[in-house]
Design a protein around this motif. Structure first.
Motif, PDB file in Angstrom:
ATOM      1  N   LYS A 121      -5.092   7.995  -3.075  1.00  0.00           N
ATOM      2  CA  LYS A 121      -3.719   8.193  -2.610  1.00  0.00           C
ATOM      3  C   LYS A 121      -3.362   7.125  -1.579  1.00  0.00           C
ATOM      4  CE  LYS A 121      -3.131  12.320  -4.539  1.00  0.00           C
ATOM      5  NZ  LYS A 121      -2.261  12.535  -5.634  1.00  0.00           N
ATOM      6  N   ARG A 122      -2.195   6.557  -1.731  1.00  0.00           N
ATOM      7  CA  ARG A 122      -1.757   5.473  -0.848  1.00  0.00           C
ATOM      8  C   ARG A 122      -1.627   5.923   0.607  1.00  0.00           C
ATOM      9  NH1 ARG A 122       2.671   1.827  -4.120  1.00  0.00           N
ATOM     10  NH2 ARG A 122       1.263   1.145  -5.764  1.00  0.00           N
ATOM     11  N   GLY A 123      -1.128   7.138   0.820  1.00  0.00           N
ATOM     12  CA  GLY A 123      -0.970   7.639   2.186  1.00  0.00           C
ATOM     13  C   GLY A 123      -2.305   7.746   2.904  1.00  0.00           C
ATOM     14  N   TRP A 124      -3.297   8.283   2.216  1.00  0.00           N
ATOM     15  CA  TRP A 124      -4.638   8.409   2.793  1.00  0.00           C
ATOM     16  C   TRP A 124      -5.217   7.027   3.069  1.00  0.00           C
ATOM     17  CZ3 TRP A 124      -9.383   6.580   1.236  1.00  0.00           C
ATOM     18  CH2 TRP A 124     -10.495   7.062   1.926  1.00  0.00           C
ATOM     19  N   PHE A 125      -5.079   6.139   2.101  1.00  0.00           N
ATOM     20  CA  PHE A 125      -5.633   4.803   2.235  1.00  0.00           C
ATOM     21  C   PHE A 125      -5.000   4.062   3.415  1.00  0.00           C
ATOM     22  CE2 PHE A 125      -5.858   0.274   1.237  1.00  0.00           C
ATOM     23  CZ  PHE A 125      -7.226   0.134   1.050  1.00  0.00           C
ATOM     24  N   ALA A 126      -3.694   4.143   3.523  1.00  0.00           N
ATOM     25  CA  ALA A 126      -2.992   3.469   4.627  1.00  0.00           C
ATOM     26  C   ALA A 126      -3.503   3.964   5.972  1.00  0.00           C
ATOM     27  CB  ALA A 126      -1.482   3.705   4.512  1.00  0.00           C
ATOM     28  N   LYS A 127      -3.682   5.254   6.086  1.00  0.00           N
ATOM     29  CA  LYS A 127      -4.182   5.825   7.340  1.00  0.00           C
ATOM     30  C   LYS A 127      -5.577   5.304   7.663  1.00  0.00           C
ATOM     31  CE  LYS A 127      -4.900  10.160   9.767  1.00  0.00           C
ATOM     32  NZ  LYS A 127      -4.815  11.615   9.713  1.00  0.00           N
ATOM     33  N   GLN A 128      -6.443   5.250   6.666  1.00  0.00           N
ATOM     34  CA  GLN A 128      -7.812   4.781   6.871  1.00  0.00           C
ATOM     35  C   GLN A 128      -7.863   3.305   7.264  1.00  0.00           C
ATOM     36  OE1 GLN A 128     -10.388   7.034   6.830  1.00  0.00           O
ATOM     37  NE2 GLN A 128      -8.660   8.415   6.534  1.00  0.00           N
ATOM     38  N   VAL A 129      -6.944   2.526   6.719  1.00  0.00           N
ATOM     39  CA  VAL A 129      -6.905   1.091   6.991  1.00  0.00           C
ATOM     40  C   VAL A 129      -6.183   0.798   8.306  1.00  0.00           C
ATOM     41  CG1 VAL A 129      -6.045  -1.124   6.077  1.00  0.00           C
ATOM     42  CG2 VAL A 129      -7.121   0.494   4.558  1.00  0.00           C
ATOM     43  N   GLY A 130      -5.391   1.763   8.782  1.00  0.00           N
ATOM     44  CA  GLY A 130      -4.719   1.606  10.067  1.00  0.00           C
ATOM     45  C   GLY A 130      -3.319   1.040   9.993  1.00  0.00           C
ATOM     46  N   ILE A 131      -2.649   1.296   8.858  1.00  0.00           N
ATOM     47  CA  ILE A 131      -1.266   0.847   8.705  1.00  0.00           C
ATOM     48  C   ILE A 131      -0.427   2.022   8.214  1.00  0.00           C
ATOM     49  CG2 ILE A 131      -1.870  -1.568   8.246  1.00  0.00           C
ATOM     50  CD1 ILE A 131      -1.530  -0.997   5.257  1.00  0.00           C
ATOM     51  N   THR A 132       0.882   1.856   8.229  1.00  0.00           N
ATOM     52  CA  THR A 132       1.751   2.922   7.750  1.00  0.00           C
ATOM     53  C   THR A 132       1.827   2.889   6.219  1.00  0.00           C
ATOM     54  OG1 THR A 132       3.780   1.600   7.770  1.00  0.00           O
ATOM     55  CG2 THR A 132       3.174   2.769   9.830  1.00  0.00           C
ATOM     56  N   PRO A 133       2.089   4.035   5.617  1.00  0.00           N
ATOM     57  CA  PRO A 133       2.267   4.050   4.156  1.00  0.00           C
ATOM     58  C   PRO A 133       3.396   3.129   3.696  1.00  0.00           C
ATOM     59  CG  PRO A 133       1.941   6.271   4.960  1.00  0.00           C
ATOM     60  CD  PRO A 133       2.094   5.391   6.182  1.00  0.00           C
ATOM     61  N   ASN A 134       4.467   3.018   4.494  1.00  0.00           N
ATOM     62  CA  ASN A 134       5.579   2.130   4.123  1.00  0.00           C
ATOM     63  C   ASN A 134       5.147   0.675   4.116  1.00  0.00           C
ATOM     64  OD1 ASN A 134       7.371   4.210   3.758  1.00  0.00           O
ATOM     65  ND2 ASN A 134       8.271   4.032   5.793  1.00  0.00           N
ATOM     66  N   TYR A 135       4.343   0.297   5.105  1.00  0.00           N
ATOM     67  CA  TYR A 135       3.857  -1.081   5.170  1.00  0.00           C
ATOM     68  C   TYR A 135       2.923  -1.376   3.994  1.00  0.00           C
ATOM     69  CZ  TYR A 135       2.166  -5.446   7.240  1.00  0.00           C
ATOM     70  OH  TYR A 135       1.850  -6.754   7.465  1.00  0.00           O
ATOM     71  N   LEU A 136       2.062  -0.429   3.668  1.00  0.00           N
ATOM     72  CA  LEU A 136       1.175  -0.593   2.506  1.00  0.00           C
ATOM     73  C   LEU A 136       1.998  -0.747   1.236  1.00  0.00           C
ATOM     74  CD1 LEU A 136      -1.645  -0.625   1.171  1.00  0.00           C
ATOM     75  CD2 LEU A 136      -1.456   1.862   1.011  1.00  0.00           C
ATOM     76  N   SER A 137       2.998   0.088   1.082  1.00  0.00           N
ATOM     77  CA  SER A 137       3.858   0.006  -0.099  1.00  0.00           C
ATOM     78  C   SER A 137       4.539  -1.358  -0.190  1.00  0.00           C
ATOM     79  CB  SER A 137       4.909   1.114  -0.047  1.00  0.00           C
ATOM     80  OG  SER A 137       5.756   1.033  -1.167  1.00  0.00           O
ATOM     81  N   SER A 138       4.984  -1.873   0.947  1.00  0.00           N
ATOM     82  CA  SER A 138       5.620  -3.197   0.966  1.00  0.00           C
ATOM     83  C   SER A 138       4.646  -4.281   0.530  1.00  0.00           C
ATOM     84  CB  SER A 138       6.146  -3.514   2.368  1.00  0.00           C
ATOM     85  OG  SER A 138       7.215  -2.666   2.695  1.00  0.00           O
ATOM     86  N   MET A 139       3.398  -4.154   0.928  1.00  0.00           N
ATOM     87  CA  MET A 139       2.387  -5.135   0.522  1.00  0.00           C
ATOM     88  C   MET A 139       2.073  -5.015  -0.963  1.00  0.00           C
ATOM     89  SD  MET A 139      -0.427  -5.599   3.474  1.00  0.00           S
ATOM     90  CE  MET A 139      -0.170  -4.465   4.806  1.00  0.00           C
ATOM     91  N   LEU A 140       1.927  -3.790  -1.434  1.00  0.00           N
ATOM     92  CA  LEU A 140       1.535  -3.595  -2.827  1.00  0.00           C
ATOM     93  C   LEU A 140       2.637  -3.972  -3.805  1.00  0.00           C
ATOM     94  CD1 LEU A 140      -0.471  -0.248  -2.582  1.00  0.00           C
ATOM     95  CD2 LEU A 140      -1.342  -2.601  -2.549  1.00  0.00           C
ATOM     96  N   THR A 141       3.887  -3.920  -3.349  1.00  0.00           N
ATOM     97  CA  THR A 141       4.997  -4.297  -4.226  1.00  0.00           C
ATOM     98  C   THR A 141       5.401  -5.758  -4.058  1.00  0.00           C
ATOM     99  OG1 THR A 141       6.618  -3.518  -2.611  1.00  0.00           O
ATOM    100  CG2 THR A 141       5.928  -1.956  -4.332  1.00  0.00           C
ATOM    101  N   GLY A 142       4.771  -6.462  -3.121  1.00  0.00           N
ATOM    102  CA  GLY A 142       5.037  -7.878  -2.951  1.00  0.00           C
ATOM    103  C   GLY A 142       6.164  -8.214  -1.999  1.00  0.00           C
TER     104      GLY A 142
END
Length: 71
Positions: free
Chosen positions: A23-44
């Motif tokens: 899950k992206r939300g869990w992963f973002a938390k573990q990596v230390g970033i927000t889910p929105n920031y992770l989504s922005s990275m994954l979508t380019g």
């Protein structure tokens, strides 16, 4: 300036998360970033950062060179 990361590093990370059912939300938390920031990275919209690539490889138990540019 040459990028340290592969041009498709964010696509690779997205594919790995999907394949592993992470899950992206869990992963973002573990990596230390927000889910929105992770989504922005994954979508380019935002380039995958080197720091996130390093923390991702550690969390996912992957060799860092999976994200590194060979040239």
């Amino acid at each position: 300036m040459t990028s340290v990361l592969k041009p498709n590093a964010s696509e690779l990370l997205s594919q790995i998360l999907k394949e592993r059912g992470i899950k992206r939300g869990w992963f973002a938390k573990q990596v230390g970033i927000t889910p929105n920031y992770l989504s922005s990275m994954l979508t380019g919209r935002v380039k995958l950062s080197t720091d996130v690539a390093i923390r991702s490889s550690q969390l996912l138990n992957l060799p860092l060179d999976i994200f590194l540019n060979a040239s």
